[in-house]
Design a protein around this motif. Structure first.
Motif, PDB file in Angstrom:
ATOM      1  N   ILE A 606      -4.860   8.245  -0.795  1.00 40.86           N
ATOM      2  CA  ILE A 606      -3.897   6.967  -0.670  1.00 40.86           C
ATOM      3  C   ILE A 606      -2.443   7.210  -1.825  1.00 40.86           C
ATOM      4  O   ILE A 606      -2.910   6.464  -2.773  1.00 40.86           O
ATOM      5  CB  ILE A 606      -4.412   5.873  -0.021  1.00 40.86           C
ATOM      6  CG1 ILE A 606      -5.048   5.198  -0.701  1.00 40.86           C
ATOM      7  CG2 ILE A 606      -5.338   6.380   1.313  1.00 40.86           C
ATOM      8  CD1 ILE A 606      -5.077   3.190  -0.680  1.00 40.86           C
ATOM      9  N   PRO A 607      -1.612   6.341  -1.065  1.00 42.40           N
ATOM     10  CA  PRO A 607      -0.953   5.841  -1.854  1.00 42.40           C
ATOM     11  C   PRO A 607      -0.637   4.569  -2.189  1.00 42.40           C
ATOM     12  O   PRO A 607      -1.564   3.748  -1.858  1.00 42.40           O
ATOM     13  CB  PRO A 607       0.642   5.712  -0.331  1.00 42.40           C
ATOM     14  CG  PRO A 607       0.312   7.126   0.087  1.00 42.40           C
ATOM     15  CD  PRO A 607      -1.134   7.049   0.425  1.00 42.40           C
ATOM     16  N   VAL A 608      -0.183   4.601  -2.943  1.00 43.63           N
ATOM     17  CA  VAL A 608      -0.254   3.440  -4.348  1.00 43.63           C
ATOM     18  C   VAL A 608       1.248   2.838  -4.968  1.00 43.63           C
ATOM     19  O   VAL A 608       1.797   3.889  -5.433  1.00 43.63           O
ATOM     20  CB  VAL A 608      -1.055   3.339  -5.172  1.00 43.63           C
ATOM     21  CG1 VAL A 608      -1.057   2.068  -6.173  1.00 43.63           C
ATOM     22  CG2 VAL A 608      -2.577   3.698  -5.276  1.00 43.63           C
ATOM     23  N   ASP A 609       1.459   1.456  -4.551  1.00 42.76           N
ATOM     24  CA  ASP A 609       2.829   0.903  -4.640  1.00 42.76           C
ATOM     25  C   ASP A 609       2.366   0.403  -6.442  1.00 42.76           C
ATOM     26  O   ASP A 609       1.657  -0.827  -6.344  1.00 42.76           O
ATOM     27  CB  ASP A 609       3.732   0.499  -3.450  1.00 42.76           C
ATOM     28  CG  ASP A 609       3.335   1.284  -2.941  1.00 42.76           C
ATOM     29  OD1 ASP A 609       4.249   2.453  -2.992  1.00 42.76           O
ATOM     30  OD2 ASP A 609       3.766   1.443  -1.615  1.00 42.76           O
ATOM     31  N   LEU A 610       2.920   0.507  -7.314  1.00 45.05           N
ATOM     32  CA  LEU A 610       2.547  -0.876  -8.084  1.00 45.05           C
ATOM     33  C   LEU A 610       3.992  -1.582  -8.301  1.00 45.05           C
ATOM     34  O   LEU A 610       5.343  -0.590  -8.228  1.00 45.05           O
ATOM     35  CB  LEU A 610       2.521  -0.302  -9.665  1.00 45.05           C
ATOM     36  CG  LEU A 610       1.588   0.584  -9.488  1.00 45.05           C
ATOM     37  CD1 LEU A 610       0.719   1.715 -11.062  1.00 45.05           C
ATOM     38  CD2 LEU A 610      -0.228   0.266  -9.310  1.00 45.05           C
ATOM     39  N   VAL A 611       4.123  -2.401  -8.743  1.00 39.21           N
ATOM     40  CA  VAL A 611       5.120  -3.679  -8.673  1.00 39.21           C
ATOM     41  C   VAL A 611       5.317  -4.817  -9.923  1.00 39.21           C
ATOM     42  O   VAL A 611       3.340  -5.225  -9.930  1.00 39.21           O
ATOM     43  CB  VAL A 611       5.002  -4.467  -7.161  1.00 39.21           C
ATOM     44  CG1 VAL A 611       6.109  -5.660  -7.854  1.00 39.21           C
ATOM     45  CG2 VAL A 611       5.272  -3.780  -5.938  1.00 39.21           C
ATOM     46  N   ALA A 612       5.912  -4.417 -11.396  1.00 37.01           N
ATOM     47  CA  ALA A 612       5.622  -5.713 -11.648  1.00 37.01           C
ATOM     48  C   ALA A 612       6.995  -6.938 -11.987  1.00 37.01           C
ATOM     49  O   ALA A 612       8.019  -6.244 -11.628  1.00 37.01           O
ATOM     50  CB  ALA A 612       5.675  -4.312 -13.095  1.00 37.01           C
ATOM     51  N   GLY A 613       6.341  -7.756 -12.705  1.00 29.05           N
ATOM     52  CA  GLY A 613       7.317  -8.851 -13.058  1.00 29.05           C
ATOM     53  C   GLY A 613       8.560  -8.402 -14.579  1.00 29.05           C
ATOM     54  O   GLY A 613       7.394  -8.904 -15.963  1.00 29.05           O
TER      55      GLY A 613
END
Length: 697
Positions: A606-613
């Motif tokens: 499945i697609p994975v979306d990674l978000v960082a700060g």
């Protein structure tokens, strides 16, 4: 004449003592706030630390780190009923106070019943004066004062309470600022007060406690002087006392009888109504359910039992006919409250519901209340879990419950779906996770693929996911070494990390209010905590006041979860829990070493979306980028994005651009009916996992 002279002397002395005590306490608080302001100006880098806290302004009228706007004064800013009530009510019957001197012109989002998701609403914080029976106040207020003080102060309180109940008349004592409890309340005033009850901090409680104690002491002296100077009245009072002993006891236990009248009645004759002040400690103990329903959204609570007996709370903002489902999973020391803590516009849960999703909010095991099928489970047994159990017990139980509920509802409301085969899932399930919740979700998908079981997910959106921690502030390295070195000694004695008693949990909640009311102190605490965490500018002070940290319950974390994170940091790998023994690891994983989950990223289908700060110092962007690189190399459909956020900004701050990005990723999911395909590297060997609740480290 003598009686009047004594009354005058006592009244003047009492007011003098009260004034002296009040001003002395105020001067101490001003001194602490002033010294905090001085230290704050001297600390280097405070600007970058406080910049991320919404509403912080270093100017003459200091204002500290704010709570979410809907939480100010302990009541939702979006409550339409109270807003209208404050506009229509009569000023003569209510006592208003501004929520903030410069808050005019702020805009607030509208409730879901509005045509627009945002509306301009002027802030109207108000405080309604509620006069309690002051002997009841004595009983309640000393419940939270430090334990030795409670014991010492309880002695004169009990003595005074005994005499006052029998001897006090219907009117207040001369010179007393506390009127008799038997007064006429309007029904509208009662409604406003019960809905807008303002939480007090420690300083406000000390003010109130000192005034009540002085009142009780001087009332006792006044009664004693009256009985000495009027012996006949004393005899009559004692006679009435002995005659009505039993009835007085019944009346006292039942509550306080208050005559009331309803505004607008043709004949507003006061009628008696019994009041009990069971929440006199005045703290905010609202739950996620309270927040959701206050804002006008539907709510449903689902109890989920895991295979190892833990009882979890799966909360829902139901949209029963929706074929799009969003599952939100919180991180460490957090709960589902984080997903709704920013009101209608700023919260991911409400944004997803408004976009047509059926929203589920998961809660990990780890509450102080210790919900378990075994009601007699010991603390040591309850807290004996790691992230493994979050991933292999908690998440599977909740997702399977979602699948069961949604499949049943959709096939009932849409009969044509009943003709689909059992292998087809009639809905699309996406997951939005933060911090440790992201690590547990990744572990869940990998272990389900290894076990050849369906994970039922269509897309993952991970906000600053945990798992890789070798690039971390120095303090985390110190904690890592201490945990790894002392774990054999600490584990039997410290099974979980939480605030153990109701009193100290309440004290933390009240101190958070004081940090808000005395902003220099709040700013200093915020800065020190940020220094401790490597400069992360999250609103740490404001988060302490979120209602899921309350006197009744709070999310904790087990010692094993902390040890698991330390093991990951030490090994520089995203891996499962190391039981500290080759035979135990062999029993759990089929190998003497725990599984390195990074080697199995190729199992993702499945697609994975990674978000960082970029401002996140708890899980730095370099660690999230490592996920991205390893997944990209493994052939995963993965994306990466960065925002100017600190660690808690992903959940506890109003970030419209984040919500827009998250919703844009969720909208990429196709219609229900597509089947995922198994993807394995040609040379990849799939291990066999075993669950064993009796494994000991």
């Amino acid at each position: 004449m003598i009686q009047r002279f004594v009354d005058d002397v006592l009244a003047v002395t009492k007011e003098s003592v009260k004034t002296f005590t009040y001003e002395s306490l105020n001067n101490v608080v001003r001194l602490i706030n002033g010294l905090s302001a001085l230290l704050l100006t001297l600390l280097p880098g405070r600007g970058s630390v406080l910049e991320g806290v919404h509403g912080w302004e270093l100017r003459p009228t200091f204002r500290g780190p704010r709570f979410p706007r809907w939480m100010e004064n302990g009541v939702s800013s979006f409550n339409q009923f109270i807003h209208e009530l404050s506009v229509d009510s009569d000023d003569s019957s209510l006592d208003y106070s501004s929520g903030e001197e410069d808050g005019i012109g702020n805009e607030y989002p509208a409730t879901p019943s509005s045509q627009s998701s945002r509306g301009s609403r002027s802030r109207s914080g108000f405080h309604v004066k509620n006069v309690w029976h002051w002997t009841e106040r004595i009983r309640s207020i000393f419940l939270w004062i430090l334990l030795p003080a409670k014991f010492l102060l309880g002695i004169p309180f009990r003595t005074f309470h005994f005499f006052f109940i029998k001897w006090s008349g219907s009117s207040s004592s001369p010179g007393s600022p506390w009127p008799s409890i038997k007064r006429v309340h309007s029904h509208k005033e009662h409604v406003v007060h019960s809905t807008t009850d303002r939480r007090r901090g420690v300083i406000e409680d000390l003010h109130l406690a000192s005034e009540i104690f002085i009142e009780s002491a001087f009332e006792m002296v006044h009664k004693a002087a009256h009985f000495i100077l009027s012996p006949l009245d004393t005899i009559r009072t004692l006679f009435r006392w002995l005659w009505s002993w039993s009835s007085c006891e019944r009346d006292h236990d039942a509550g306080v009888i208050v005559p009331t009248a309803t505004l607008g009645d043709d004949d507003p004759v006061p009628s008696e109504r019994t009041y009990t002040f069971h929440q006199s400690l005045n703290t905010d103990a609202r739950t996620c359910q309270d927040v959701i329903t206050e804002l006008g959204y539907p709510y449903e609570a689902i109890r989920v039992v895991t295979n190892d007996g833990y009882v979890l709370l799966l909360e829902r903002i139901p949209r029963r006919d929706a074929r799009k489902v969003l599952y939100l999973q919180h991180g460490i020391f957090d709960s589902s409250m984080g997903w709704v803590s920013n009101g209608v516009v700023g919260s991911p849960a409400f944004a997803a519901f408004d976009q047509g999703y059926d929203v589920y909010l998961g809660n990990f095991r780890g509450l102080v209340s210790r919900e378990h099928v075994d009601k007699n489970i010991s603390s040591r047994q309850y807290w004996k879990y790691s992230i493994n159990e979050h991933a292999m017990e908690d998440i599977p139980a909740m997702i399977e419950k979602i699948h069961e509920v949604k499949t049943s509802e959709l096939k009932l409301s849409q009969p044509e779906l009943a003709e689909e085969t059992d292998s087809d899932q009639p809905f699309k399930l996406c997951a939005l996770c933060h911090s440790m919740g992201g690590a547990a979700m990744l572990m869940y998908v990998i272990t389900r693929r290894i076990e050849e079981k369906p994970h039922r997910l269509s897309r993952l959106v991970l906000l600053s996911p945990a798992g890789f921690h070798d690039d971390a502030p120095f303090i985390f390295t110190v904690i890592e070494n201490l945990l790894l070195l002392l774990s054999p000694l600490l584990a039997p004695f410290v099974p979980g990390l939480y605030i153990p008693t109701r009193f100290f949990r309440m004290l933390l909640n009240k101190l958070a209010r004081d940090f808000h009311h005395y902003p220099a102190v709040g700013g200093l605490v915020q800065t020190v905590v940020s220094y401790f965490l490597g400069g992360d500018s999250s609103n740490w002070v404001g988060v302490l006041g979120i209602p899921h940290y309350n006197m009744n319950d709070m999310p904790g974390v087990s010692f094993r979860v902390g040890l698991h994170l330390a093991q990951m940091k030490h090994a520089k790998k995203f891996r499962m829990f190391d039981y500290g023994n080759a035979s135990l690891n062999m029993e759990a994983y089929g190998s003497p070493e725990p599984l390195d989950l990074g080697e199995y990223f190729g199992l993702f289908d499945i697609p994975v979306d990674l978000v960082a700060g970029r401002k996140d110092q708890v899980i730095r962007p370099t660690m999230v980028k490592r996920y991205y690189k390893m997944m990209k190399d493994a052939g995963v459909d993965v994306s990466f994005n960065e925002f100017e956020y600190a660690h808690l900004d992903f959940t506890f701050s109003h970030r419209e651009e984040l919500l827009a990005y998250v919703m844009s990723r969720l909208l990429l999911v196709g219609e229900p009916g597509s089947k995922p395909k198994l993807k394995l590297k040609p040379s990849q060997k799939v291990p066999k996992l075993r669950r064993n609740d009796k494994l000991d480290g």
